[in-house]
Design a protein around this motif. Structure first.
Motif, mmCIF file in Angstrom:
data_model
loop_
_atom_site.group_PDB
_atom_site.id
_atom_site.type_symbol
_atom_site.label_atom_id
_atom_site.label_comp_id
_atom_site.label_asym_id
_atom_site.label_seq_id
_atom_site.Cartn_x
_atom_site.Cartn_y
_atom_site.Cartn_z
ATOM 1 N N GLY A 135 1.076 -2.043 -0.223
ATOM 2 C CA GLY A 135 0.146 0.330 0.342
ATOM 3 C C GLY A 135 1.016 1.162 -0.061
ATOM 4 O O GLY A 135 1.965 1.099 -0.216
ATOM 5 N N PRO A 190 -2.919 3.675 -6.297
ATOM 6 C CA PRO A 190 -3.787 2.153 -5.708
ATOM 7 C C PRO A 190 -4.039 1.750 -7.629
ATOM 8 O O PRO A 190 -4.138 0.287 -7.184
ATOM 9 C CB PRO A 190 -4.513 2.645 -4.839
ATOM 10 N N TYR A 250 -2.923 -3.666 -3.402
ATOM 11 C CA TYR A 250 -2.753 -2.357 -2.779
ATOM 12 C C TYR A 250 -2.952 -1.492 -3.014
ATOM 13 O O TYR A 250 -4.518 -1.122 -3.230
ATOM 14 C CB TYR A 250 -1.408 -2.324 -4.016
ATOM 15 N N GLN A 251 -2.982 -0.845 -1.857
ATOM 16 C CA GLN A 251 -4.434 0.477 -1.031
ATOM 17 C C GLN A 251 -4.085 1.452 -0.506
ATOM 18 O O GLN A 251 -2.812 1.394 0.050
ATOM 19 C CB GLN A 251 -5.204 -0.748 0.228
ATOM 20 N N ALA A 252 -4.433 2.705 -0.287
ATOM 21 C CA ALA A 252 -3.973 3.642 0.342
ATOM 22 C C ALA A 252 -4.427 3.672 2.437
ATOM 23 O O ALA A 252 -5.415 3.051 2.535
ATOM 24 C CB ALA A 252 -5.373 4.699 -0.257
ATOM 25 N N LEU A 253 -3.260 3.825 2.493
ATOM 26 C CA LEU A 253 -3.303 3.233 4.115
ATOM 27 C C LEU A 253 -3.196 5.241 4.680
ATOM 28 O O LEU A 253 -2.335 5.429 4.579
ATOM 29 C CB LEU A 253 -2.584 2.746 4.761
ATOM 30 N N PHE A 263 2.077 -6.674 6.143
ATOM 31 C CA PHE A 263 2.752 -5.918 4.348
ATOM 32 C C PHE A 263 4.195 -6.836 3.741
ATOM 33 O O PHE A 263 4.949 -6.332 4.936
ATOM 34 C CB PHE A 263 2.698 -5.194 5.097
ATOM 35 N N LEU A 322 5.651 -1.241 1.427
ATOM 36 C CA LEU A 322 4.672 -0.105 1.536
ATOM 37 C C LEU A 322 5.608 1.737 0.954
ATOM 38 O O LEU A 322 6.737 1.489 0.947
ATOM 39 C CB LEU A 322 4.744 0.578 2.981
#
Length: 265
Positions: free
Chosen positions: A5, A17, A33-36, A56, A59
């Motif tokens: 992410g 993402p 894959y994400q926005a954190l 993870f 990042l």
């Protein structure tokens, strides 16, 4: 499931993402894959702890946490990240953190793509700004052989950069000599592009809007421009490989990003 992410605040605007998700899908990788969001230091540190615990693979890190990311790695920071004074990529293995900076790779990739005629070796280059983004730009440009100077309103911050990285502190007037001007500022620098020489290349690390006021003015004057989206994609490629273990597949992620930005392709 391979988890990755991008961490920052704010982070909802990030196109990372979309880029990484498109590569994951095309490569057939079972990954996310994400926005954190991390709005404060405890929230950022909690994500690092999750990475150390194996939650993870890696990042990406964006503002305002790039310097804290470097500190989180300690001895696990790459030489480039140490020189840049920040990290935009953290990977985790066996409870350890490794920090790297791929921003410089992204900058050089963007220049190679959108300003292929620019020769950096020996070229006078001006970087606008003296923060973490500017430092990453300086490291990459110096590595390519450019003669780098910085222009910044805060003389104190510019002096710190000059002392740490061996660049010159320039005035706005000295931009007349630059073959390349790179804005590493989060806001419009308000630069009068009429002072730049006819063959100058102008780059802005920002990509919202794609053609920032600086790039729009430079384009209208007939100068070669390089946008921040090219740099974003350029830095994402080595990040993807570091996190997921394979090079990104051949996908036109720029077209996807332009659609997301509402820009006609």
């Amino acid at each position: 499931m391979m988890l990755g992410g991008v961490v920052g605040w704010p982070i909802g605007h990030s196109l990372s993402p979309l880029i990484h998700g498109s590569w994951l899908s095309a490569a057939g990788i079972k990954g996310v894959y994400q926005a954190l969001p991390a709005m404060d230091e405890p929230a950022f540190d909690a994500l690092i702890a999750r990475g150390k615990a194996g939650m993870f693979r890696g990042l990406n890190v964006t503002a305002p946490w790039k310097m804290r990311a470097l500190r989180a790695a300690g001895a696990g920071a790459s030489d480039i990240a140490r020189r840049a004074g920040s990290a935009n990529l953290l990977t985790f293995q066996d409870g350890q953190v490794h920090a790297d900076s791929t921003d410089g790779e992204g900058l050089l990739a963007a220049l190679g793509e959108q300003a292929p005629g620019l020769k950096l070796a020996g070229a006078p280059v001006s970087v606008l700004g003296a923060g973490g983004a500017a430092r990453a730009a300086v490291v990459a440009l110096q590595g390519a052989g450019a003669q780098v100077g910085v222009v910044n309103r805060s003389a104190e911050r510019a002096a710190q950069l000059v002392a740490a990285m061996g660049v010159t502190h320039q005035t706005t007037e000295q931009l007349r000599l630059a073959d390349l001007v790179v804005s590493a500022l989060p806001v419009d620098p308000g630069l009068d592009v009429s002072i730049l020489k006819p063959g100058a290349v102008v780059m802005d690390m920002g990509y919202r809007p794609l053609h920032t006021p600086l790039l729009a003015a430079a384009r209208d004057r007939g100068l070669t421009i390089v946008d921040g989206l090219a740099m974003l994609i350029g830095q994402a490629k080595p990040s993807f490989e570091a996190i997921y273990g394979v090079p990104p597949p051949a996908v036109d992620v720029r077209a996807l990003c332009l659609r997301a930005l509402g820009v006609a392709t």
